[in-house]
Design a protein around this motif. Sequence first.
Motif, PDB file in Angstrom:
ATOM      1  N   PHE A 188      21.591 -41.046  29.145  1.00 16.18           N
ATOM      2  CA  PHE A 188      20.990 -41.469  27.882  1.00 16.18           C
ATOM      3  C   PHE A 188      20.461 -40.288  27.076  1.00 16.18           C
ATOM      4  CE2 PHE A 188      20.129 -45.149  30.799  1.00 16.18           C
ATOM      5  CZ  PHE A 188      21.083 -46.004  30.251  1.00 16.18           C
ATOM      6  N   LEU A 189      20.254 -39.151  27.755  1.00 14.33           N
ATOM      7  CA  LEU A 189      19.703 -37.965  27.074  1.00 14.33           C
ATOM      8  C   LEU A 189      20.795 -37.039  26.569  1.00 14.33           C
ATOM      9  CD1 LEU A 189      17.422 -39.019  28.984  1.00 14.33           C
ATOM     10  CD2 LEU A 189      16.766 -36.651  29.329  1.00 14.33           C
ATOM     11  N   ASN A 190      21.970 -37.193  27.111  1.00 14.28           N
ATOM     12  CA  ASN A 190      23.026 -36.218  26.878  1.00 14.28           C
ATOM     13  C   ASN A 190      23.717 -36.450  25.537  1.00 14.28           C
ATOM     14  OD1 ASN A 190      24.275 -33.934  28.160  1.00 14.28           O
ATOM     15  ND2 ASN A 190      26.155 -35.142  28.280  1.00 14.28           N
ATOM     16  N   LYS A 191      22.897 -36.473  24.475  1.00 11.11           N
ATOM     17  CA  LYS A 191      23.401 -36.754  23.134  1.00 11.11           C
ATOM     18  C   LYS A 191      22.716 -35.823  22.131  1.00 11.11           C
ATOM     19  CE  LYS A 191      23.988 -41.647  24.322  1.00 11.11           C
ATOM     20  NZ  LYS A 191      23.590 -43.043  24.007  1.00 11.11           N
ATOM     21  N   GLU A 192      23.462 -35.461  21.132  1.00  4.99           N
ATOM     22  CA  GLU A 192      22.952 -34.501  20.140  1.00  4.99           C
ATOM     23  C   GLU A 192      21.742 -35.057  19.390  1.00  4.99           C
ATOM     24  OE1 GLU A 192      24.768 -31.785  16.469  1.00  4.99           O
ATOM     25  OE2 GLU A 192      26.067 -33.025  17.744  1.00  4.99           O
ATOM     26  N   GLU A 193      21.737 -36.366  19.106  1.00  2.00           N
ATOM     27  CA  GLU A 193      20.646 -36.929  18.322  1.00  2.00           C
ATOM     28  C   GLU A 193      19.318 -36.926  19.064  1.00  2.00           C
ATOM     29  OE1 GLU A 193      23.367 -40.476  19.497  1.00  2.00           O
ATOM     30  OE2 GLU A 193      23.578 -38.359  18.929  1.00  2.00           O
ATOM     31  N   VAL A 194      19.349 -36.797  20.376  1.00  5.02           N
ATOM     32  CA  VAL A 194      18.105 -36.751  21.142  1.00  5.02           C
ATOM     33  C   VAL A 194      17.325 -35.482  20.794  1.00  5.02           C
ATOM     34  CG1 VAL A 194      17.110 -36.631  23.469  1.00  5.02           C
ATOM     35  CG2 VAL A 194      19.018 -38.185  23.001  1.00  5.02           C
ATOM     36  N   PHE A 195      18.026 -34.374  20.587  1.00  4.28           N
ATOM     37  CA  PHE A 195      17.351 -33.140  20.162  1.00  4.28           C
ATOM     38  C   PHE A 195      16.650 -33.360  18.816  1.00  4.28           C
ATOM     39  CE2 PHE A 195      20.755 -31.307  22.890  1.00  4.28           C
ATOM     40  CZ  PHE A 195      19.952 -30.619  23.782  1.00  4.28           C
ATOM     41  N   LEU A 196      17.326 -34.076  17.908  1.00  2.95           N
ATOM     42  CA  LEU A 196      16.746 -34.318  16.588  1.00  2.95           C
ATOM     43  C   LEU A 196      15.504 -35.191  16.704  1.00  2.95           C
ATOM     44  CD1 LEU A 196      20.048 -34.992  14.579  1.00  2.95           C
ATOM     45  CD2 LEU A 196      18.728 -32.871  14.717  1.00  2.95           C
ATOM     46  N   GLN A 197      15.562 -36.206  17.565  1.00  3.61           N
ATOM     47  CA  GLN A 197      14.405 -37.091  17.729  1.00  3.61           C
ATOM     48  C   GLN A 197      13.186 -36.332  18.251  1.00  3.61           C
ATOM     49  OE1 GLN A 197      16.698 -40.212  20.028  1.00  3.61           O
ATOM     50  NE2 GLN A 197      15.342 -41.555  18.854  1.00  3.61           N
ATOM     51  N   LEU A 224      21.715 -27.119  34.542  1.00  5.62           N
ATOM     52  CA  LEU A 224      20.462 -27.130  33.790  1.00  5.62           C
ATOM     53  C   LEU A 224      20.569 -27.915  32.485  1.00  5.62           C
ATOM     54  CD1 LEU A 224      19.411 -23.377  34.191  1.00  5.62           C
ATOM     55  CD2 LEU A 224      18.792 -25.331  35.642  1.00  5.62           C
ATOM     56  N   TYR A 225      21.739 -28.359  32.129  1.00  5.45           N
ATOM     57  CA  TYR A 225      21.934 -29.050  30.847  1.00  5.45           C
ATOM     58  C   TYR A 225      21.793 -30.558  31.018  1.00  5.45           C
ATOM     59  CZ  TYR A 225      23.918 -24.577  29.299  1.00  5.45           C
ATOM     60  OH  TYR A 225      24.109 -23.257  28.986  1.00  5.45           O
ATOM     61  N   PRO A 226      21.291 -31.241  29.961  1.00 10.61           N
ATOM     62  CA  PRO A 226      21.047 -30.793  28.590  1.00 10.61           C
ATOM     63  C   PRO A 226      19.770 -29.950  28.478  1.00 10.61           C
ATOM     64  CG  PRO A 226      20.451 -33.097  28.847  1.00 10.61           C
ATOM     65  CD  PRO A 226      21.107 -32.693  30.124  1.00 10.61           C
ATOM     66  N   ALA A 227      19.861 -28.945  27.587  1.00  8.83           N
ATOM     67  CA  ALA A 227      18.754 -27.997  27.420  1.00  8.83           C
ATOM     68  C   ALA A 227      18.888 -27.307  26.073  1.00  8.83           C
ATOM     69  CB  ALA A 227      18.759 -26.973  28.551  1.00  8.83           C
ATOM     70  N   VAL A 228      17.830 -26.605  25.704  1.00 10.45           N
ATOM     71  CA  VAL A 228      17.827 -25.859  24.454  1.00 10.45           C
ATOM     72  C   VAL A 228      17.331 -24.445  24.708  1.00 10.45           C
ATOM     73  CG1 VAL A 228      15.523 -26.751  23.890  1.00 10.45           C
ATOM     74  CG2 VAL A 228      16.942 -25.764  22.076  1.00 10.45           C
TER      75      VAL A 228
END
Length: 774
Positions: A700-709, A724-728
Motif C-alpha cells: 500500500f506504500l509502494n506508490k508515488e502519491e504516498v510521498f506527496l501525501q 530498503l525501498y520505498p525510501a527517499v
Amino acid sequence: RIFVLGIGFFTLCFLMTSLGGQFSAKRLGDSPFTIRTEVMGALESRGVLRRMSDMLEMLMKRMDILARLENSTDFHKGDEARFPLDRFQPAAGLMERIQAIAQNVSDIAIKVDQILRNSLLNGKVMEGRRDQCEVPRDPKYPDCAGKVEWMRARWTSDPCYAFFGVDGTECSFLIYLSEVEWFCPPLPWRNRTAAVPSPPPQPRVQAAFRSDLAHLLELIGTGKESLSFMKKRIRHLAQQWLRAAQRLEQKLKGRQRDQKHILIHIGFLTEESGDVFSPRVLKGGPLGEMVQWADILAALFLLGHSLRVTVSLKELQSHLGVPPGRGNCPLTSPLPFDLIYTDYHGLQQMKQHMGLSFKKYRCRVRVIDTFGTEPAYNHEEYATLRGYRTNWGYWNLQPTQFMTMFPHTPDNSFMGFVSEELNQTERQFIKSNKVSSMAVVYGKEASIWKGKEKFLAILNKYMEIHGTVYYETQRPPEVPAFVKNHGLLPQHEFQQLLRKAKLFIGFGFPYEGPAPLEAIANGCVFLQARFNPPHSSLNHEFFRGKPTSREASVSSQHPYAEDFIGKPHVWTVDYNNSEEFEAAVKTIMKTQVDPYLPYEYTCEGMLERIHAYIQHQDFCTTSSPPLLPKTKSPAMQSSPNPLALSPNATHLVWSPSASRDPLAWPPVDSLQVWVSETQHTCTETCRRHGLVCEPTFFRFLNKEEVFLQLSITCDSTEYEMNHLYPAVAENVHECYLQKEPLLFSCAGYNTKYRRLCPCRDYRQGQVALCRDCL
C-alpha cells in the motif's frame, strides 16, 4: 532305454522352465515405452517354443527306434533278462505323456505365432508414430526444445526418468515433458481419456480441539534421545496445554475451522543431517530447538489437525511420494499435505528429492528458523548481487514463511515456544521461599564459563553461586571452586533450583534461548550483559554466515527480554564496568519481583498465534504486485488512494472512506505509515511509536502519491530492487519504489535514506497479532 527316457524327461522340464522364464521376464503392456522390448522378448519366446517342439519330436523318434529294436531281437529270451511286464509300463506311460505334451506345445506355438503377428503389426504402427515424433514449436511452451535437448544428453543421469517411462526415444522425452512435467504440449496421438466432469468437492472435515495428548506421543515415535526429551516435555505440560485449549475454544465460540493435513519433518534430527543434537541431550547440549518443536507438535495436535511426524529421510520420501532415483523428477502424485513444518535441513532435503514439485508446493512450507531470515538474504538474485549470500539463505520464499523463536524480526512470523505457568498457590510458595543471596548461572557447557572470573568474583562477594555444568568424571576447571555445581539436571530439578534462586545470570552466550524466560516465570531476576557495539553478522562470528544481519538489534544476550520485559525482571548492564555490575547485583538483592510470563509464551498464547497463522496465512494465492515502473494505466491513475493523512498530520492511516477487503489479514484498519529517521530501521521506527512493523502492508506504500501525501518532494522516482525501498534520499530529492515484492523488509537502514514504514497495532502480550487479528 531307461537312461534315454530319464534324459528326455529332464530335458522336457528344463525346456518348460526356460519357456516360463521367457514369458515371465516380460509382460506385454507394462509401459507405453517398452513395446519394442516386449515384442523382441516374445519373438524369442516363439523361438523357444519351436525348438522345444523340435526336440520333443526328435525324442519321440528315438523312443520309437528303441521300441522296434526291442521287438526284433531275442535279447529278452535269456533267463537273466526276464523282467516282469510291469517294468515296461512306466516307460509306456511316459511315452504317452511326452506325446501329449508335444501336441500341446505345438498348439501353443501356433497360437503364439498368431498373437505375435498381430503384435508386430501394431508395434510397427506404434514404431512409426515413435519415429515421427518431432519437437513442437509452440509459443506457449518456449522451453520445450531446450528441455528435449537436455533429456537427449542426460536422461540416463537419474533412474527416475526410466521409472516414468523414458527409454531414450524422442517420443518418450516428449511424453515425459508433457505429462509428467509441463514444458511441452501434449502429443495429439496419445490416448487421453475424455474429460469427465469432476464431482463437487467434498466438504472439508472440521478441526475440533482435542482433549488427550496420548495419540500425539505415539505419532512422535521412539529411538532418539531428542524424541524422548520432547515427549517428556509434552507429558509434563499436558494439563496446561489442555486447559489452554479449552480456553481458546471458548474464545473462538464455535468458529468453523478446516482440518489441515500437516507433515512435520524435523530435518536436524535425521541421520543424513548428522543429528548432532540427540547424542548431546544428556550431556548439556542445546535444548532450545527441541523445546520449540515439542511445543509446536502439541499446539498443532490440540488444534485438531491431522499430523504426520518424520525424523528420517526415508520416511519423508515415502510421505511425499518421491519416485525412485536421485530427486530430479516430480512427485508421483499430488502432495497430500496442506502444510509442511520443517527446518533448514528439512527444506534442503525436500528440494533435493522433490524435483519440480518443490517449486510447485513450496508455498505450503513453514520453516522453523531460530534466528530468522531477512528478505535481503532470502532473494537469491539480490543476495548474490549485493553480497548477502550465505549457506542458509536464497530460498525465494515469502519471508513470513520463516518462523522464529523470538519476535526479533517482523519480516518473519513469530512462532515462539511456551514456558511453564504457575498457579496462585505456586506463585505464593515461590515468593515466600526465595533465597535473596542465591544465584544460578546460565550456561551448561564449561566453555561458556571461560574468562568470566572477574565478575564471578564480584558476584561471589554477595551471593552463593550455583551452576549446572555438565561433566563426566571430574569437575570442569573453568568453573571456580566457590561455585556449587550440580551437574546437568533434569528439567524438573532445574525448575526447582530456579524457584529458590533470586538471580539468573547470563554470560553473553547462548543467544536468545528459552531459559531466561523460564527463570523469570519462576520469580528470578535475569541479569545480562549489554553489548557495545551491538552484535551482528558484521562484527561477530556467531552471526556470520546466518541469513540475517541483525543490524543494531542484538544489543544484549537476550534482546526480547531487554525490549519486551525489562526492569524489574530484566537488568542489562555493562559487564566491563565493575562498578555498574556490582551496583546492579546489590539492587537486585533488595528488589522484590513476582513471577512473570508474557502471554505470548503461555500455552494459550501459542495456540492463539498458531491458530491465526493457519487460518489466515495463505502463500499459495498470489498477492497484488507493486506498480510497474514508469507507466500507469488510466485505471491506476483514477483509482482512489486508500491512505489519508492523520488528524495531527504526522503519518498516514487507512482512509475511513476507502473500501476494505474482508479477507485481508492483518486487517487494513490497523495500518499506520511513518517515515523513519536515516539511522533507523522500520522495525525501530514502528517500535518508537508503540507499534510493530508489518511487511504485508508495504504494497500500500509502494506508490508515488504516498510521498506527496507525506509532503516529500521527489524530483525523480525510480523503481529498483533494494530491500530498503520505498525510501527517499532527501538531500537530493530522489524517491525510490520497490521493484521486487520479496524484498519488502522491515530490517535494514542506510544513512542516505529515510524509509516509508508500514506499522500496525498489536494485542497486549501478543506482538504477532494486531488487535483485530484473531
